[in-house]
Scaffold this active site. Sequence first.
Site, PDB file in Angstrom:
ATOM      1  N   CYS A  37       0.818  -1.219   0.000  1.00 48.31           N
ATOM      2  CA  CYS A  37       0.000   0.000   0.000  1.00 48.31           C
ATOM      3  C   CYS A  37       0.848   1.264   0.000  1.00 48.31           C
ATOM      4  O   CYS A  37       0.392   2.309  -0.456  1.00 48.31           O
ATOM      5  CB  CYS A  37      -0.960  -0.003   1.180  1.00 48.31           C
ATOM      6  N   HIS A  47      -2.850   0.724   7.128  1.00 42.97           N
ATOM      7  CA  HIS A  47      -3.079   0.858   5.688  1.00 42.97           C
ATOM      8  C   HIS A  47      -2.806   2.299   5.260  1.00 42.97           C
ATOM      9  O   HIS A  47      -3.065   3.243   6.026  1.00 42.97           O
ATOM     10  CB  HIS A  47      -4.528   0.467   5.377  1.00 42.97           C
TER      11      HIS A  47
END
Length: 452
Positions: free
Chosen positions: A99, A211
Amino acid sequence: MDATQVGADQELDLDLVGEPFAVLESDPGVFTSLVRRLGIRGLEFVELYDIEPWAVDHLHPRGLVFCFLWHKDAHRPSDFDDPDAERVWFANQLSDDACASLAILNIVLNCPDVEIGEELALFKRETESMSPVMKGLAISSSPFIRKAHRELARPADLRGALHAVANATLDTAKKKAAPTRATQAKRSTKTDNSSRKPQKGKNEPNEEAYHFIGYVSAYGKVWELDGLKSGPLEVGELSDDTDSDKKTWMDVVRPALRMKMQKYGGAAGGSNIRFSLLALVDGLYEEASDNLEFFKRERLAIQRRMKPGWESQVCLRVDSNARAHSILLQVDSNILEQAQSAFEPPVGSFAPGRTYAVDFGSRRMTRDFEILEMPERLLVPAWEQCVRNAMKAKVTLEDEVAKASRTNTEHIKRTHDYEPFIKEFVACLQQEGLLEPLLSVDDDENGAKRLK
């Protein structure tokens, strides 16, 4: 087979599977290093501690990377049905722990005036017409992107990524074998189901997963780019150029960030902060270097207009009554001493060097015309001010060089693998009989090892 053919075969032998991506820290130095390794020039990441205008607007961020403790969001399919979203470069995340690279690419590839290098320029052209899923697959299959990402991961995180892949492979094999075992068990057990105990479900570990998502302005709107969602999510529209109350893109994204922080920030009282925010801004080193180069050239332009012995010279000055007076223009001795080192950068020499800004030449030409039209009596004050400005630019440039040096040192410390040394050190302690005394281990009466 000749050498030419062997070289061509080696170039075509691309690693399309490769090793897995690994977790990266939410650190501005790590993200800036990743940007450099991807071939992106003139940009860097800085950490934001507040999102109010006084803390952000002077940085003129091009994009934001938001790191938070991930929980699945609930969105309607209609939230992604935006025709403008089709023009936004967006990739889905198909690889675990990718990510960080995905957030950077989703931001940078939507900034038209950024120098992204040959590798990423080719990558963008080849993937521009692909779907988000195929773009994500292209990122996962790119040896260039994966190598740049993995070079910044800690050895423990690299081993953890390999361990996660091994566990996922074993779990898949167990699931495939489960129906066969279930069939065999059904044949061998009794038909009386009343005596069976209900099976307990597996308690999956409650692991914290962080994330990264991106925010960027493109095509008149502000977008949230989350690789785990099906597409770009519109945050808001930008004001038209004709709007008197024009808002910047940070004014549009600020309410969305507040809601995101309130949702994922932790405790209601705000005591448990579980997120971080990085801003992609123009490189401060490049800006400081251009400032010093600007004043280098300004000094030369002023000195070309001065007569020999300008450090202490006499010139005529006409007052309001049209009477001429001779005045002594003497340069401050402290300024003269500072000028000996003010124009020497920490990296480079006194001579004019490389510049980065696109408009550097036009600004330099405008200033040269101003110096040509400047009265003689103003040359010395202009020269002194040029030295003062150069000193400020040099201090800023030295700070940026020192910051880059610290970042490189931290990178070496973070990515060095200390495990072989520790294992060998413990083994040597054991061989020399020093390990048990250090651990305070004694033998009890039965001969068993006992810790004090």
